[in-house]
Design a protein around this motif. Sequence first.
Motif, PDB file in Angstrom:
ATOM      1  N   UNK A   1       0.833  -1.205   0.000  1.00 38.99           N
ATOM      2  CA  UNK A   1       0.000   0.000   0.000  1.00 38.99           C
ATOM      3  C   UNK A   1       0.863   1.250   0.000  1.00 38.99           C
ATOM      4  N   UNK A   2       1.957   1.215   0.762  1.00 39.00           N
ATOM      5  CA  UNK A   2       2.896   2.336   0.746  1.00 39.00           C
ATOM      6  C   UNK A   2       3.415   2.567  -0.670  1.00 39.00           C
ATOM      7  N   UNK A   3       3.741   1.479  -1.342  1.00 37.18           N
ATOM      8  CA  UNK A   3       4.262   1.591  -2.702  1.00 37.18           C
ATOM      9  C   UNK A   3       3.183   2.044  -3.678  1.00 37.18           C
ATOM     10  N   UNK A   4       1.953   1.519  -3.520  1.00 30.11           N
ATOM     11  CA  UNK A   4       0.865   1.889  -4.421  1.00 30.11           C
ATOM     12  C   UNK A   4       0.521   3.376  -4.284  1.00 30.11           C
ATOM     13  N   UNK A   5       0.496   3.872  -3.059  1.00 28.23           N
ATOM     14  CA  UNK A   5       0.238   5.297  -2.833  1.00 28.23           C
ATOM     15  C   UNK A   5       1.335   6.136  -3.471  1.00 28.23           C
ATOM     16  N   UNK A   6       2.568   5.660  -3.332  1.00 29.81           N
ATOM     17  CA  UNK A   6       3.696   6.385  -3.936  1.00 29.81           C
ATOM     18  C   UNK A   6       3.569   6.416  -5.456  1.00 29.81           C
ATOM     19  N   UNK A   7       3.015   5.353  -6.040  1.00 30.58           N
ATOM     20  CA  UNK A   7       2.810   5.331  -7.492  1.00 30.58           C
ATOM     21  C   UNK A   7       1.919   6.484  -7.939  1.00 30.58           C
ATOM     22  N   UNK A   8       0.926   6.768  -7.132  1.00 32.44           N
ATOM     23  CA  UNK A   8       0.013   7.870  -7.462  1.00 32.44           C
ATOM     24  C   UNK A   8       0.693   9.217  -7.232  1.00 32.44           C
ATOM     25  N   UNK A   9       1.479   9.297  -6.164  1.00 27.26           N
ATOM     26  CA  UNK A   9       2.086  10.568  -5.778  1.00 27.26           C
ATOM     27  C   UNK A   9       3.271  10.969  -6.649  1.00 27.26           C
ATOM     28  N   UNK A  10       4.087   9.997  -7.059  1.00 22.74           N
ATOM     29  CA  UNK A  10       5.359  10.317  -7.712  1.00 22.74           C
ATOM     30  C   UNK A  10       5.214  11.195  -8.957  1.00 22.74           C
ATOM     31  N   UNK A  11       4.347  10.848  -9.917  1.00 23.99           N
ATOM     32  CA  UNK A  11       4.223  11.730 -11.088  1.00 23.99           C
ATOM     33  C   UNK A  11       3.772  13.134 -10.706  1.00 23.99           C
ATOM     34  N   UNK A  12       2.857  13.208  -9.734  1.00 27.77           N
ATOM     35  CA  UNK A  12       2.352  14.514  -9.297  1.00 27.77           C
ATOM     36  C   UNK A  12       3.456  15.301  -8.603  1.00 27.77           C
ATOM     37  N   UNK A  13       4.125  14.666  -7.657  1.00 30.87           N
ATOM     38  CA  UNK A  13       5.228  15.309  -6.937  1.00 30.87           C
ATOM     39  C   UNK A  13       6.323  15.776  -7.900  1.00 30.87           C
ATOM     40  N   UNK A  14       6.657  14.922  -8.874  1.00 31.39           N
ATOM     41  CA  UNK A  14       7.757  15.244  -9.788  1.00 31.39           C
ATOM     42  C   UNK A  14       7.484  16.490 -10.615  1.00 31.39           C
ATOM     43  N   UNK A  15       6.291  16.553 -11.214  1.00 33.01           N
ATOM     44  CA  UNK A  15       5.934  17.707 -12.047  1.00 33.01           C
ATOM     45  C   UNK A  15       5.855  18.979 -11.202  1.00 33.01           C
ATOM     46  N   UNK A  16       5.237  18.864 -10.017  1.00 27.81           N
ATOM     47  CA  UNK A  16       5.117  20.041  -9.145  1.00 27.81           C
ATOM     48  C   UNK A  16       6.497  20.560  -8.744  1.00 27.81           C
ATOM     49  N   UNK A  17       7.406  19.640  -8.363  1.00 19.64           N
ATOM     50  CA  UNK A  17       8.725  20.090  -7.918  1.00 19.64           C
ATOM     51  C   UNK A  17       9.532  20.705  -9.063  1.00 19.64           C
ATOM     52  N   UNK A  18       9.419  20.149 -10.267  1.00 19.16           N
ATOM     53  CA  UNK A  18      10.120  20.752 -11.405  1.00 19.16           C
ATOM     54  C   UNK A  18       9.566  22.136 -11.725  1.00 19.16           C
TER      55      UNK A  18
END
Length: 420
Positions: free
Chosen positions: A51-68
């Motif tokens: 579940x930790x990994x699945x949640x991260x799957x959702x967050x990573x693309x969002x986090x990446x674009x926002x941080x860039x």
Amino acid sequence: MNNLKKASFWNFGGMYFFYFMIWALVLTFLPYWLKNQGHLNTGDSGLVFSTMALTALILEPIYGVIQDKLGLKKYLFAFVVLCLLFVGPFVQFAFIPLLNINPIFGAAVGGAFLSLCLNGGVGVVESYIERSSRANKFEYGHVRLFGSLAGGTAAFIGGIMFVRNPYSIFWASTCSAIILGLLLWMVRIKKLDYQKDERVKDESEYVNKDNILKVFKKKSFWGLCLLIIGSACMYDVFDQQFPNYFASFFTHKSAGESFFSKVASVQTFLEAGFMVIAPWFVNKVGAKKGLILYGIILFIRVLGSAFFTDIWMLTVWRLMASLEMPLMLVSIMKYITGVFDLRLSATVYMLGFNFAKQVGVTIFSTVMGKLYTNIGFHNSYIFLSIFIIVMVAIGAFLMENDKTANQTQNIKVKKVIKPL
């Protein structure tokens, strides 16, 4: 040594120290806590990590674009710190009641919350400080060693704290988050070299759908994803249940848990030492070769754990991880900034490293949990080692050599000019 004279170096080093103090306290002892306080079997414990990994799957693309898009603005980092502040209260007052209602539901909610600041949040921390290291002119690998020092410290004191009060490690995490927040507030933002050129588009303009889609057209991106699934992902999957495997060779489990915490502490301090020389080594051989070597060492460690199971040999296999992490942490950042556009470094890191890694962890945490139960650790480790070497070989074949790509990387960002 010039790094030591820079206040920013110590500031970011402190941020790494307290973030990875939390990381090590929670993830090193979470398997014990889930088993002893949560009363979960290996399959249900695997669900927490999945579940930790699945949640991260959702967050990573969002986090990446926002941080860039944010560049070196620290709003997203601050959100991660805010989540970390609630680790202690959540585990103390919410996690056990949720598990009592339903183990599967509780595991899913707990895993999702922890992912906000750990599996998902770590990408924000890593990419932000890597970008800041380029802006402040210090070697990323050197400031990253503070994270290793934190891991060693947490493993040592965490073992003592966990035996006395299993909840104390989570409250210590909340205290560390307070200090981390203060250090983040003290950061003074600088500009990267290309940001100082008025002709070059800034991050908010450049980070768009078209430029992100270009990343997916690069063979190197997919090769990197496969190599990461076979190495960094399997590193995490292997380590999830290894503490319980290690402790099973002791007559008294508590003695095994205490000894393992000391071994993990030594490993992370050795890791900090190797982190000092890792940037020099990776610069010498190239980031791609550094990643390949990382995968080979992991393959040896997993296969060795299946066949050589004396306590002293299991200790050796664990200590070998002190070589792996410096190679991986330095190589991945240097490969991304050497092969891909610098303004998309967070997006590529989140997708090519964290997202790919979490895909594997989501699938294999549950799969390996079931395999441990059904065929035992020995056969499961043989299967895991074969998977590692195959994925590393395929990924390496697809990846571009970073030393060749780096010859043109420094001028890429200047090709995109604002219209007059």
